[in-house]
Design a protein around this motif. Structure first.
Motif, PDB file in Angstrom:
ATOM      1  N   VAL A  92       0.934  -1.179  -0.098  1.00 20.80           N
ATOM      2  CA  VAL A  92      -0.005   0.043   0.036  1.00 20.80           C
ATOM      3  C   VAL A  92       0.765   1.318  -0.187  1.00 20.80           C
ATOM      4  N   LYS A  93       0.302   2.249  -0.595  1.00 16.53           N
ATOM      5  CA  LYS A  93       1.056   3.484  -0.550  1.00 16.53           C
ATOM      6  C   LYS A  93       0.618   4.260   0.686  1.00 16.53           C
ATOM      7  N   VAL A  94       1.470   5.093   1.339  1.00 18.67           N
ATOM      8  CA  VAL A  94       1.202   5.491   2.693  1.00 18.67           C
ATOM      9  C   VAL A  94       0.993   7.020   2.402  1.00 18.67           C
ATOM     10  N   LYS A  95      -0.360   7.391   2.698  1.00 15.98           N
ATOM     11  CA  LYS A  95      -0.418   9.049   2.655  1.00 15.98           C
ATOM     12  C   LYS A  95      -0.451   9.769   3.811  1.00 15.98           C
ATOM     13  N   ASP A  96       0.320  10.815   4.011  1.00 16.76           N
ATOM     14  CA  ASP A  96       0.413  11.659   4.816  1.00 16.76           C
ATOM     15  C   ASP A  96       0.133  13.276   4.480  1.00 16.76           C
ATOM     16  N   VAL A  97      -0.898  13.565   5.099  1.00 19.56           N
ATOM     17  CA  VAL A  97      -1.451  14.795   4.689  1.00 19.56           C
ATOM     18  C   VAL A  97      -0.300  15.892   5.064  1.00 19.56           C
ATOM     19  N   TRP A  98       0.474  15.638   5.867  1.00 19.47           N
ATOM     20  CA  TRP A  98       1.523  16.815   6.167  1.00 19.47           C
ATOM     21  C   TRP A  98       2.689  16.604   5.081  1.00 19.47           C
ATOM     22  N   ARG A  99       2.705  15.702   4.335  1.00 16.85           N
ATOM     23  CA  ARG A  99       4.020  15.463   3.442  1.00 16.85           C
ATOM     24  C   ARG A  99       3.764  16.419   2.115  1.00 16.85           C
ATOM     25  N   LEU A 100       4.881  16.952   1.783  1.00 20.30           N
ATOM     26  CA  LEU A 100       4.672  17.797   0.728  1.00 20.30           C
ATOM     27  C   LEU A 100       4.461  16.914  -0.486  1.00 20.30           C
ATOM     28  N   PRO A 101       3.772  17.656  -1.529  1.00 19.16           N
ATOM     29  CA  PRO A 101       3.936  17.065  -2.765  1.00 19.16           C
ATOM     30  C   PRO A 101       5.216  16.796  -3.370  1.00 19.16           C
ATOM     31  N   ASN A 102       5.486  15.584  -3.936  1.00 18.06           N
ATOM     32  CA  ASN A 102       6.721  15.594  -4.530  1.00 18.06           C
ATOM     33  C   ASN A 102       7.038  16.521  -5.704  1.00 18.06           C
ATOM     34  N   ASN A 103       8.354  16.944  -5.796  1.00 25.82           N
ATOM     35  CA  ASN A 103       8.808  17.529  -6.805  1.00 25.82           C
ATOM     36  C   ASN A 103       8.484  19.001  -6.893  1.00 25.82           C
ATOM     37  N   GLN A 104       8.273  19.599  -5.936  1.00 21.46           N
ATOM     38  CA  GLN A 104       7.359  21.121  -5.985  1.00 21.46           C
ATOM     39  C   GLN A 104       8.243  21.783  -5.136  1.00 21.46           C
ATOM     40  N   GLY A 105       8.626  23.295  -5.704  1.00 18.66           N
ATOM     41  CA  GLY A 105       9.450  23.953  -4.872  1.00 18.66           C
ATOM     42  C   GLY A 105       8.599  24.557  -3.867  1.00 18.66           C
ATOM     43  N   LEU A 106       9.302  24.885  -2.901  1.00 16.36           N
ATOM     44  CA  LEU A 106       8.477  25.234  -1.656  1.00 16.36           C
ATOM     45  C   LEU A 106       8.061  26.829  -1.746  1.00 16.36           C
ATOM     46  N   GLY A 107       6.749  26.792  -2.147  1.00 16.38           N
ATOM     47  CA  GLY A 107       6.189  28.409  -2.316  1.00 16.38           C
ATOM     48  C   GLY A 107       6.067  28.795  -0.822  1.00 16.38           C
ATOM     49  N   LEU A 108       5.575  30.106  -1.119  1.00 13.77           N
ATOM     50  CA  LEU A 108       5.630  30.836   0.134  1.00 13.77           C
ATOM     51  C   LEU A 108       4.542  30.090   1.374  1.00 13.77           C
ATOM     52  N   SER A 109       3.497  29.872   0.476  1.00 10.92           N
ATOM     53  CA  SER A 109       2.466  29.283   1.446  1.00 10.92           C
ATOM     54  C   SER A 109       2.970  27.906   2.101  1.00 10.92           C
ATOM     55  N   ALA A 110       3.698  27.111   1.393  1.00 13.67           N
ATOM     56  CA  ALA A 110       4.120  25.779   1.795  1.00 13.67           C
ATOM     57  C   ALA A 110       5.049  26.119   2.994  1.00 13.67           C
ATOM     58  N   VAL A 111       5.812  27.103   2.900  1.00 17.50           N
ATOM     59  CA  VAL A 111       6.822  27.474   3.995  1.00 17.50           C
ATOM     60  C   VAL A 111       6.144  28.033   5.063  1.00 17.50           C
ATOM     61  N   LEU A 112       5.089  28.987   4.919  1.00 17.86           N
ATOM     62  CA  LEU A 112       4.288  29.296   6.148  1.00 17.86           C
ATOM     63  C   LEU A 112       3.611  27.967   6.696  1.00 17.86           C
ATOM     64  N   GLY A 113       3.028  27.027   5.700  1.00 16.22           N
ATOM     65  CA  GLY A 113       2.452  26.006   6.256  1.00 16.22           C
ATOM     66  C   GLY A 113       3.493  25.227   7.378  1.00 16.22           C
ATOM     67  N   ILE A 114       4.764  24.989   6.780  1.00 10.96           N
ATOM     68  CA  ILE A 114       5.718  24.256   7.591  1.00 10.96           C
ATOM     69  C   ILE A 114       6.039  24.833   8.794  1.00 10.96           C
ATOM     70  N   THR A 115       6.092  26.127   8.858  1.00 10.20           N
ATOM     71  CA  THR A 115       6.494  27.008  10.020  1.00 10.20           C
ATOM     72  C   THR A 115       5.188  26.836  10.978  1.00 10.20           C
ATOM     73  N   PHE A 116       4.299  26.978  10.320  1.00 12.51           N
ATOM     74  CA  PHE A 116       2.858  26.847  11.376  1.00 12.51           C
ATOM     75  C   PHE A 116       2.896  25.290  11.997  1.00 12.51           C
ATOM     76  N   GLY A 117       3.090  24.485  10.965  1.00 10.90           N
ATOM     77  CA  GLY A 117       3.044  22.985  11.271  1.00 10.90           C
ATOM     78  C   GLY A 117       3.992  22.690  12.351  1.00 10.90           C
ATOM     79  N   ALA A 118       5.260  23.305  12.220  1.00 10.61           N
ATOM     80  CA  ALA A 118       6.169  22.967  13.243  1.00 10.61           C
ATOM     81  C   ALA A 118       5.969  23.242  14.597  1.00 10.61           C
ATOM     82  N   PHE A 119       5.440  24.761  14.407  1.00 12.87           N
ATOM     83  CA  PHE A 119       4.738  25.350  15.797  1.00 12.87           C
ATOM     84  C   PHE A 119       3.946  24.502  16.377  1.00 12.87           C
ATOM     85  N   LEU A 120       2.828  23.978  15.631  1.00 12.36           N
ATOM     86  CA  LEU A 120       1.838  23.229  16.092  1.00 12.36           C
ATOM     87  C   LEU A 120       2.389  21.757  16.764  1.00 12.36           C
ATOM     88  N   ILE A 121       3.121  21.243  15.952  1.00 16.63           N
ATOM     89  CA  ILE A 121       3.965  19.787  16.512  1.00 16.63           C
ATOM     90  C   ILE A 121       4.480  20.130  17.775  1.00 16.63           C
TER      91      ILE A 121
END
Ligand code: NAG
Ligand code: NAG
Ligand code: NAG
Ligand code: NAG
Ligand code: NAG
Ligand code: NAG
Ligand code: NAG
Ligand code: NAG
Length: 644
Positions: A561-590
């Motif tokens: 089975v493929k493992v799906k993780d909502v936190w995982r970034l989609p493959n091969n995509q540059g980190l756009g601003l929103s993604a970076v914000l998301g990660i920062t917020f996510g890290a804070f939340l974690i």
């Protein structure tokens, strides 16, 4: 009726109808001197004359003598293949091949094989001349030269000879040639039959031609099956018949290549590459005139070939293209294959069905249906189950509980194709029953909900998934249980989910079996996949289950089975601003959650679940896994949590 060539045309054969009173005529068979309309080969181990002896066992070589005769020139190429005894070439061997004017190819497995021959060898190998004085006195010469003879065989018109090396100390002391010697097991030859006879009825009524093969029974040969390969140059018209006569308890295994002719076989027969049980043939006369009369009775007034051969396990009959003189126009006969026969042979050949314990899938390429003209629709027995069509295929996917499928037959799902054919404005339907084998295996499926509909191949982290293990139940023991299920992922210890029908982790809950179905065993559980903090979420995982009795595993299945993780970034995509914000917020939340978690763990002394990591070596043995995991449950909680 089927003009274009198709892989299935060879199957279009028809069996004969009722017998008619025999016309009182006969004809005298004459050898066919010009080009015979057939070529017939058969394998045999009976040689014209032959013997074996143990006289070579104390000599320097084991010695095999082949003496070949030809009934006609030019002679075909002779192939001799030799297999060593037990695949070792330690015992030196000698082959004496007397084959005047002949071209031979010898396949040598061993370097230490000496060859004496008067044949030209192709490819050229080191062969010694056969001296002139050996000609008339071959055996004496061999005896004098080698001091012994292992085997001697005289053959007529062989195409291929297979010689098995090896000496037998139980053989007689001297090699004294005997007529019709049985050279089993050391020799088998494929022999060209060159005594074809034929004749034409004096009052030839029709242009039908008969080929007759008669096997001479030899009580000493325990042959009960004869495989006959029939090759035809092209789809000939249906004006030929093949009569196969042999002992009554013989089974003919027929392999038909490109042949569309009628046939009558004695004993029983079975057409290979055709799913059929052996069928009873006809009682055929065992005399020449009786067989000829039979052909005439069926309105085949030309005996194109008549061949009498010793009983043989393998026969090849090539029917050549040959204009059969037409004396009367051949009208349409009952022998043309009916659309029903065509459809069933075609569908059996295609076998377009595939079953699991629960489903049936049918995919038929339209191009394969070409020989059945004008197929409009395909349904199953329950005609509301109609195959979907696209430009190239017919497709049908159904549950075994639907569409009139019956499971009465051991290990098979039975249903029927209903083909709707249209010819102009005329519609008709053809029914073809079929059996789809149900694999004897364990099936694993993941579902998104407790409805157990629409299986998926994705496992989402922290989300409940519904697992079903099932198998078709025929004659399995009643106490069949789901022995164990593990979830495994790269870099992680296998996680035991279920053992002995019981949940083994707090994240797992067994579910009730669905309403009883005698023909199928189903186990269900739900489960939430969590990944310990600080670990990478794997990209894929493997669900591995075993079913069987307590003490032995009968079935094992692995589902990737493929493992799906909502936190995982989609493959091969540059980190756009929103993604970076998301990660920062996510890290804070974690971070915040972890702090809270740690505090919680700290304030409750033994809060950790029974979720047991099992040592990687554990799955194989029960005893070691119990010991091991008890130890690890006690130590892991603190160490894992203190990591963060
Ligand atoms: C005999 O052997 C040659 C070469 O090995 C091969 O080309 C030929 O087809 C063979 N003939 C038969 C009848 O097997
Ligand atoms: C060959 O067979 C005979 C009996 O048929 C036996 O007396 C003799 O010893 C055998 N010779 C060898 C070398 O085995
Ligand atoms: C079968 O018949 C076709 C013509 O209908 C021919 O081209 C082909 O060579 C034949 N195949 C064999 C094995 O004889
Ligand atoms: C086949 O039938 C023949 C007589 O027709 C008999 O002698 C022979 O033993 C039978 N063979 C078998 C294998 O039944
Ligand atoms: C053979 O031909 C005769 C006359 O042409 C016909 O009456 C008879 O039905 C035919 N028999 C078979 C088996 O076709
Ligand atoms: C074939 O299927 C079509 C719909 O796909 C339907 O309209 C038609 O009646 C069917 N024909 C037959 C002969 O069942
Ligand atoms: C028709 O369906 C089959 C099976 O799903 C598929 O393989 C094929 O590509 C499809 N053909 C077209 C033209 O869409
Ligand atoms: C396995 O268990 C079954 C009962 O569950 C028992 O009948 C059988 O003898 C056992 N087999 C072995 C090899 O222990």
């Amino acid at each position: 009726m089927c003009r274009r060539s198709s892989p299935l045309l060879p199957l279009l054969l028809a069996l004969l109808g009722r017998p008619d009173p025999a016309p009182a005529e006969h004809c005298d068979l004459q050898p066919v001197t010009a080009e015979p309309p057939i070529t017939l080969f058969y394998t045999t181990s009976t040689v014209l004359r032959g013997c074996v002896s143990n006289s070579s066992t104390l000599a320097s070589h084991e010695v095999h003598v082949l003496s070949i005769q030809w009934s006609k020139t030019p002679v075909p190429m002779l192939n001799v293949s030799i297999t060593p005894r037990d695949d070792d070439c330690t015992r030196p061997a000698a082959l004496i091949l007397q084959c005047t004017q002949c071209l031979a190819s010898i396949t040598l497995p061993c370097q230490n094989l000496l060859i004496h021959t008067d044949a030209s060898l192709r490819p050229k190998v080191q062969g010694k001349e056969l001296p002139k004085d050996a000609k008339g006195h071959l055996l004496e010469w061999v005896q004098r030269t080698y001091g012994g003879i292992t085997s001697y065989s005289e053959l007529k018109d062989p195409q291929r000879i297979h010689l098995q090396l090896g000496e037998n100390s139980n053989s007689p002391q001297n090699c004294i040639p005997q007529k019709d010697f049985d050279a089993t097991p050391h020799l088998e030859a494929e022999v060209l039959f060159r005594e074809v006879k034929g004749c034409t009825s004096s009052s030839a009524q029709s242009a039908g031609a008969a080929h007759i093969v008669q096997l001479l029974h030899k009580p000493s040969l325990p042959i009960t099956e004869v495989k006959l390969t029939l090759n035809c140059p092209r789809q000939q018209q249906n004006n030929q018949i093949l009569l196969l006569q042999g002992p009554a308890n013989l089974t003919w295994l027929l392999m038909l290549n490109n042949c569309s002719l009628q046939f009558l076989a004695s004993g029983t027969y079975k057409i290979l590459h055709f799913p059929m049980d052996p069928r009873k043939g006809e009682l055929l006369p065992d005399t020449e005139q009786g067989l000829i009369a039979k052909a005439f009775e069926k309105n085949y007034s030309i005996i194109a070939s008549y061949s009498v051969i010793p009983i043989s396990p393998h026969i090849t009959l090539n029917i050549h293209e040959r204009e059969v003189p037409k004396k009367l126009p051949v009208g349409p006969t009952s022998s043309a294959p009916s659309p029903d026969d065509v459809s069933s042979s075609l569908l059996f050949t295609l076998s377009p069905w595939k079953c699991t314990d629960d489903t049936m899938e049918i995919v038929i390429a339209r191009s394969n249906l070409e020989p059945i003209k004008d197929v409009v629709n395909i349904t199953l027995r329950d005609i509301s189950c109609q195959a979907e069509k696209n430009a190239t295929h017919f497709m049908l996917h159904t549950l075994l509980s639907h569409c009139g499928t019956s499971l009465e037959n051991h290990g098979h799902a039975n249903n029927e194709f209903v083909l709707s054919l249209s010819k102009g404005s005329v519609l008709r339907s053809v029914r073809v029953a079929f059996q789809c084998p149900i694999p004897r295996e364990l099936f694993l499926r993941l579902f998104p909900s407790a409805a157990f509909k629409a299986p998926q191949t994705e496992l989402e982290v922290n989300k409940e998934v519904f697992v079903q293990a099932s198998m078709h139940l025929e004659d399995y023991p009643a106490d069949l249980q789901l022995k164990e299920c593990y979830l495994m992922a790269p870099g992680m210890e296998p996680l035991l989910l279920v053992q002995g029908n019981k949940a083994q982790s707090s994240s797992v809950a067994m579910l009730e079996e669905p309403p009883s179905n005698r023909a199928r065993k189903v186990w269900r559980f739900r489960f939430t996949y969590t990944v310990p903090e600080g670990r990478h979420v794997p990209f894929s995982a493997t669900l591995k289950c075993k079913a069987g009795l307590q003490n032995n595993t009968i079935f094992e299945k692995v589902l990737e089975v493929k493992v799906k993780d909502v936190w995982r970034l989609p493959n091969n995509q540059g980190l756009g601003l929103s993604a970076v914000l998301g990660i920062t917020f996510g890290a804070f939340l974690i971070g915040a959650l972890l702090t809270a978690g740690l505090w919680y763990i700290y304030s409750h002394t033994r809060p950790i679940s029974k979720l047991q990591p099992v040592s990687t070596t554990a799955p194989a043995s029960e005893s070691s896994s119990t010991n091991h995991s008890i130890g690890s449950t006690q130590s892991t909680p603190c160490s894992t949590s203190s990591m963060a």
